[in-house]
Design a protein around this motif. Structure first.
Motif, PDB file in Angstrom:
ATOM      1  N   VAL A  39       0.836  -1.201   0.000  1.00  0.00           N
ATOM      2  CA  VAL A  39       0.000   0.000   0.000  1.00  0.00           C
ATOM      3  C   VAL A  39       0.870   1.249   0.000  1.00  0.00           C
ATOM      4  O   VAL A  39       0.621   2.206  -0.753  1.00  0.00           O
ATOM      5  CB  VAL A  39      -0.945  -0.011   1.221  1.00  0.00           C
ATOM      6  N   GLU A  40       1.901   1.254   0.822  1.00  0.00           N
ATOM      7  CA  GLU A  40       2.757   2.440   0.914  1.00  0.00           C
ATOM      8  C   GLU A  40       3.546   2.653  -0.378  1.00  0.00           C
ATOM      9  O   GLU A  40       3.754   3.811  -0.805  1.00  0.00           O
ATOM     10  CB  GLU A  40       3.685   2.311   2.112  1.00  0.00           C
ATOM     11  N   ALA A  41       3.960   1.580  -1.020  1.00  0.00           N
ATOM     12  CA  ALA A  41       4.690   1.719  -2.285  1.00  0.00           C
ATOM     13  C   ALA A  41       3.794   2.300  -3.369  1.00  0.00           C
ATOM     14  O   ALA A  41       4.228   3.153  -4.162  1.00  0.00           O
ATOM     15  CB  ALA A  41       5.246   0.362  -2.723  1.00  0.00           C
ATOM     16  N   VAL A  42       2.549   1.851  -3.423  1.00  0.00           N
ATOM     17  CA  VAL A  42       1.613   2.399  -4.413  1.00  0.00           C
ATOM     18  C   VAL A  42       1.322   3.863  -4.110  1.00  0.00           C
ATOM     19  O   VAL A  42       1.241   4.696  -5.024  1.00  0.00           O
ATOM     20  CB  VAL A  42       0.319   1.566  -4.450  1.00  0.00           C
ATOM     21  N   ALA A 192      -4.082  -6.403  -3.096  1.00  0.00           N
ATOM     22  CA  ALA A 192      -3.883  -5.206  -2.279  1.00  0.00           C
ATOM     23  C   ALA A 192      -3.502  -4.006  -3.124  1.00  0.00           C
ATOM     24  O   ALA A 192      -3.903  -2.866  -2.833  1.00  0.00           O
ATOM     25  CB  ALA A 192      -2.811  -5.472  -1.225  1.00  0.00           C
ATOM     26  N   GLN A 193      -2.720  -4.245  -4.190  1.00  0.00           N
ATOM     27  CA  GLN A 193      -2.301  -3.111  -5.028  1.00  0.00           C
ATOM     28  C   GLN A 193      -3.491  -2.492  -5.765  1.00  0.00           C
ATOM     29  O   GLN A 193      -3.485  -1.291  -6.070  1.00  0.00           O
ATOM     30  CB  GLN A 193      -1.201  -3.529  -5.998  1.00  0.00           C
ATOM     31  N   ALA A 194      -4.524  -3.276  -6.034  1.00  0.00           N
ATOM     32  CA  ALA A 194      -5.727  -2.725  -6.662  1.00  0.00           C
ATOM     33  C   ALA A 194      -6.439  -1.768  -5.718  1.00  0.00           C
ATOM     34  O   ALA A 194      -6.837  -0.664  -6.111  1.00  0.00           O
ATOM     35  CB  ALA A 194      -6.668  -3.855  -7.076  1.00  0.00           C
ATOM     36  N   VAL A 195      -6.594  -2.179  -4.460  1.00  0.00           N
ATOM     37  CA  VAL A 195      -7.254  -1.318  -3.476  1.00  0.00           C
ATOM     38  C   VAL A 195      -6.450  -0.042  -3.273  1.00  0.00           C
ATOM     39  O   VAL A 195      -7.005   1.069  -3.193  1.00  0.00           O
ATOM     40  CB  VAL A 195      -7.454  -2.057  -2.145  1.00  0.00           C
ATOM     41  N   ALA A 196      -5.125  -0.176  -3.199  1.00  0.00           N
ATOM     42  CA  ALA A 196      -4.276   1.008  -3.002  1.00  0.00           C
ATOM     43  C   ALA A 196      -4.384   1.965  -4.181  1.00  0.00           C
ATOM     44  O   ALA A 196      -4.475   3.190  -4.001  1.00  0.00           O
ATOM     45  CB  ALA A 196      -2.827   0.582  -2.792  1.00  0.00           C
ATOM     46  N   LEU A 197      -4.387   1.430  -5.397  1.00  0.00           N
ATOM     47  CA  LEU A 197      -4.498   2.295  -6.574  1.00  0.00           C
ATOM     48  C   LEU A 197      -5.859   2.970  -6.628  1.00  0.00           C
ATOM     49  O   LEU A 197      -5.961   4.143  -7.005  1.00  0.00           O
ATOM     50  CB  LEU A 197      -4.250   1.480  -7.846  1.00  0.00           C
TER      51      LEU A 197
END
Length: 441
Positions: A39-42, A192-197
């Protein structure tokens, strides 16, 4: 096949039942430390981080996050006609049911010159998630998109994991379902990367903006759920969905073939899926076990199904009466609850806690998954005790509009001042009295 819990002659308290009944153990907190760096990386690096994690988790790196519209149209053109017809029927029935859920604005006249209106306003932009792990779920596209559209949401983006088999595109059946529903913005991103984006937005590799969403809905794995938990507040979420569940309340009138087939249908989803039979009939329980042995060996996903049925989240609960069974299923609060008893409709009317209730021998959960018209995005893990499934209401916000005339405010000004002083918030009262010359309030 199924473990047994014998509650005949006794019905534990609700607290004891919650501790006793089969339930999948899903510890979202245990994976937060793995999800947080994603999440933090995105957040910090946007699409570049998304694509790096996509390569790691999905073994493919799309050229762009946004799926070209030409690919959406091509997927629909190449869709099996029978699948297209079935999806169209599913969409039609879901739209019929969800159209009746749209709420209307209501104005209440409190006093002469004083009204309160409750306006129902749709969320502006919604991110919808369709899983793409062990199975492909075009039905989840239908169940997310239809209520959002009925609510009047103007901006929808659908996310689903990219598939290496299809060159980094979203699975074509998912794309075809989006096309049938009129959704033109699809992102090839999962987990998780989808939610973060969806929460932070970004810029795609072609320079086009990927706008953030206000609300994210749709089921997914534990990592997606953890990301939802982390980002709740920055975005709204529908729920923290866990493994799927079916509970069946049955007596000796139930057909063991139907019961076994329905238990297997949910066990097919995932090794953590829960299949629970609550019955007054030991004879039925024995017959269901025998039928499970036969059917599990013959089903396509035998290993997955058997692991789910033998897991501690699944089992048979024996009870003395249907009334006791109702106490058990209300404590369990299943995502899906089937009632296969005599006078099933009257028994179903006494259910208080369930995501959805399926009444009688001809309303299996599978019907609700696809073509009943109901929504299949439902609360799991006992959340049905306090939460509802996805509906039009999930995409609406109620806003109170207060409209008072001077006379209407003057008539209640002294009460406002008294209550403000009782709470030691005198400026609240002064905000009212300042509107009137001294002595008029």
């Amino acid at each position: 096949m199924l473990s047994r819990t014998d509650l005949r002659g006794r019905v534990p308290s609700p607290a004891e039942l919650r501790a006793t009944l089969p339930r999948a153990e899903v510890d979202v907190d245990a994976v937060l430390h793995q999800v947080r760096p994603v999440v933090e990386a995105v957040r910090d690096r946007g699409v570049e981080a998304v694509l790096e994690y996509t390569q790691r988790f999905d073994q493919v790196r799309p050229h762009t996050v946004r799926v070209p519209e030409a690919e959406i149209d091509r997927a629909l053109a190449e869709l099996d006609p029978k699948v297209r017809e079935a999806l169209q029927e599913s969409i039609s029935r879901a739209r019929t049911v969800h159209a009746d859920q749209r709420r209307t604005d209501v104005t209440t006249r409190v006093v002469e010159g004083g009204t309160v209106t409750e306006r129902w306003v749709p969320v502006a932009r919604v991110g919808l998630y369709a899983p793409g792990g062990l199975a492909v779920y075009p039905s989840s596209v239908v169940m997310n998109v239809v209520p959002a559209q009925a609510a009047g949401v103007e901006s929808l983006v659908l996310c689903s994991p990219p598939q290496a088999e299809f060159g980094g595109l979203v699975h074509p059946t998912i794309l075809a379902a989006a096309a049938l529903l009129g959704v033109r913005e699809v992102w090839a991103v999962g987990g998780a990367q989808a939610v973060a984006l969806l929460a932070y937005g970004g810029t795609d590799t072609d320079g086009r903006p990927l706008e953030p969403a206000d609300l994210v809905t749709g089921p997914g794995n534990i990592y997606l759920t953890a990301a939802k938990r982390m980002l709740r507040g920055l975005i709204g979420i529908d729920s923290e969905a866990g493994p799927t569940e079916i509970a069946i309340l049955a007596d000796d009138t139930a057909d063991p073939e139907h019961v076994a087939a329905d238990l297997i249908s949910q066990a097919e989803h995932d090794v953590l899926a829960a299949s629970v039979l609550v019955t007054t009939s030991e004879r039925l329980a024995d017959a269901v076990d025998a039928e499970l042995q036969r059917r599990v060996a013959a089903t396509k996903h035998t290993e997955r199904v058997e692991q789910a049925l033998r897991g501690k989240q699944s089992g048979t609960v024996l009870v003395s009466t249907v009334d006791d069974g109702l106490r058990v299923v209300n404590a369990y609060a299943a995502e899906h609850l089937e009632i296969q008893t005599a006078q099933a409709s009257s028994v179903a009317a006494r259910v208080r806690n369930a995501g959805a209730v399926f009444v009688g021998p001809y309303a299996p959960v599978s019907l609700g998954d696809y073509c009943a018209g109901s929504n299949h995005v439902l609360p799991t893990g006992g959340f049905a005790r306090h939460s509802s499934g996805l509906s039009v209401q999930s995409f609406l916000r109620g806003i109170h509009v207060v409209d008072y005339s001077a006379d209407a405010l003057r008539a209640v000004a002294d009460k406002v001042v008294v209550l403000a002083e009782a709470e030691d918030l005198p400026a609240h009262g002064e905000a009212v009295s300042a509107r009137f010359p001294e002595g008029e309030a």
